[in-house]
Each structure stands twice: as structure tokens, then as C-alpha cells.
Design a protein around this motif. Structure first.
Motif, short mmCIF file in Angstrom:
data_model
loop_
_atom_site.label_atom_id
_atom_site.label_comp_id
_atom_site.label_asym_id
_atom_site.label_seq_id
_atom_site.Cartn_x
_atom_site.Cartn_y
_atom_site.Cartn_z
N UNK A 194 0.77 -1.23 0.00
CA UNK A 194 0.00 0.00 0.00
C UNK A 194 0.81 1.29 0.00
N UNK A 195 2.13 1.20 -0.15
CA UNK A 195 2.96 2.39 -0.12
C UNK A 195 3.79 2.52 -1.39
N UNK A 196 4.45 3.66 -1.53
CA UNK A 196 5.31 3.92 -2.69
C UNK A 196 6.67 3.25 -2.50
N UNK A 197 7.34 3.02 -3.61
CA UNK A 197 8.67 2.44 -3.56
C UNK A 197 9.64 3.44 -2.92
N UNK A 198 10.55 2.94 -2.09
CA UNK A 198 11.47 3.80 -1.39
C UNK A 198 12.91 3.27 -1.46
N UNK A 199 13.83 4.19 -1.33
CA UNK A 199 15.26 3.88 -1.36
C UNK A 199 15.68 3.12 -0.12
N UNK A 200 16.55 2.14 -0.30
CA UNK A 200 17.09 1.38 0.82
C UNK A 200 18.61 1.55 0.91
#
Length: 117
Positions: free
Chosen positions: A42-48
């Protein structure tokens, strides 16, 4: 032509560890910045995390001191060692290869990591 294939996703308990792998095209790690990104439900892709061709690493604050990105250049493999996993780490994890000069920004299809509480 550029291909990335992630593996290692699994169901683990909070506090556990898991190591993800990204198999890249031949010699890709020598010319690209390799990275891991994630998309929680349910969330946007994010940097790891990222690692450059010269070995410089960068991490998101949320995973700093818990995750480690590394590589085996000879084997064209990128890893993400994840320790002290939290339920908030649950996401599909994607491998990425980028080089602006080569107009390259390639993604793998992802591997699911589920952390239970």
C-alpha cells in the motif's frame, strides 16, 4: 539486454536476519551504481541502499546500522544483508542498476520479504 534477478525473500520473525541476492548481467557492477529499493504494501517504492562501481555505499536512515549492501564483482552479484528485522521492513525488495551516461535505469522484478511480529 541488462537483466537483474532478485532472490532470497522469505517470511521471518522480527529480530531475525535475511540475505537477499541480485544476479546482474555480465560486468554490470563495474559500470553501474547498484541499489536496493523496497515497496511496502500500500505504499510507494522507497530507497534502501546503493553501492557505486568504486564501492561507495549509501543507506536510508531507516535501515542504517541494520542492513549492509555488498557485492561480488567477479560473480556479478549484489547482496543485501538484513539484520534486526522489523515488521516495518515488510516489502517487495527490488534490485536496481543505474548509469545516467549510459541512459540506464533497470529494475528487477522483486522478491518478497515478510517480517512477522
Amino acid at each position: 539486454q541488462v537483466q537483474l534477478v532478485e532472490s532470497g525473500g522469505d517470511l521471518v520473525q522480527a529480530g531475525g536476519s535475511l540475505k537477499l541476492s541480485c544476479a546482474a548481467s555480465r560486468n554490470l557492477l563495474r559500470v553501474a551504481t547498484m541499489g536496493w529499493y523496497r515497496q511496502p504494501p500500500g505504499k510507494q517504492r522507497e530507497f534502501v541502499a546503493t553501492i557505486t562501481s568504486d564501492g561507495t555505499t549509501n543507506y536510508a536512515d531507516s535501515v542504517k546500522d541494520r542492513f549492509t549492501i555488498s557485492r561480488d564483482i567477479a560473480k556479478d552479484l549484489v547482496y543485501l544483508q538484513m539484520n534486526a528485522l522489523k515488521p516495518e521492513d515488510t516489502a517487495v525488495y527490488y534490485c536496481n542498476a543505474a548509469n545516467a551516461l549510459l541512459r540506464m535505469n533497470t529494475w528487477g522484478k522483486g522478491t518478497l520479504v515478510t517480517v512477522s511480529s
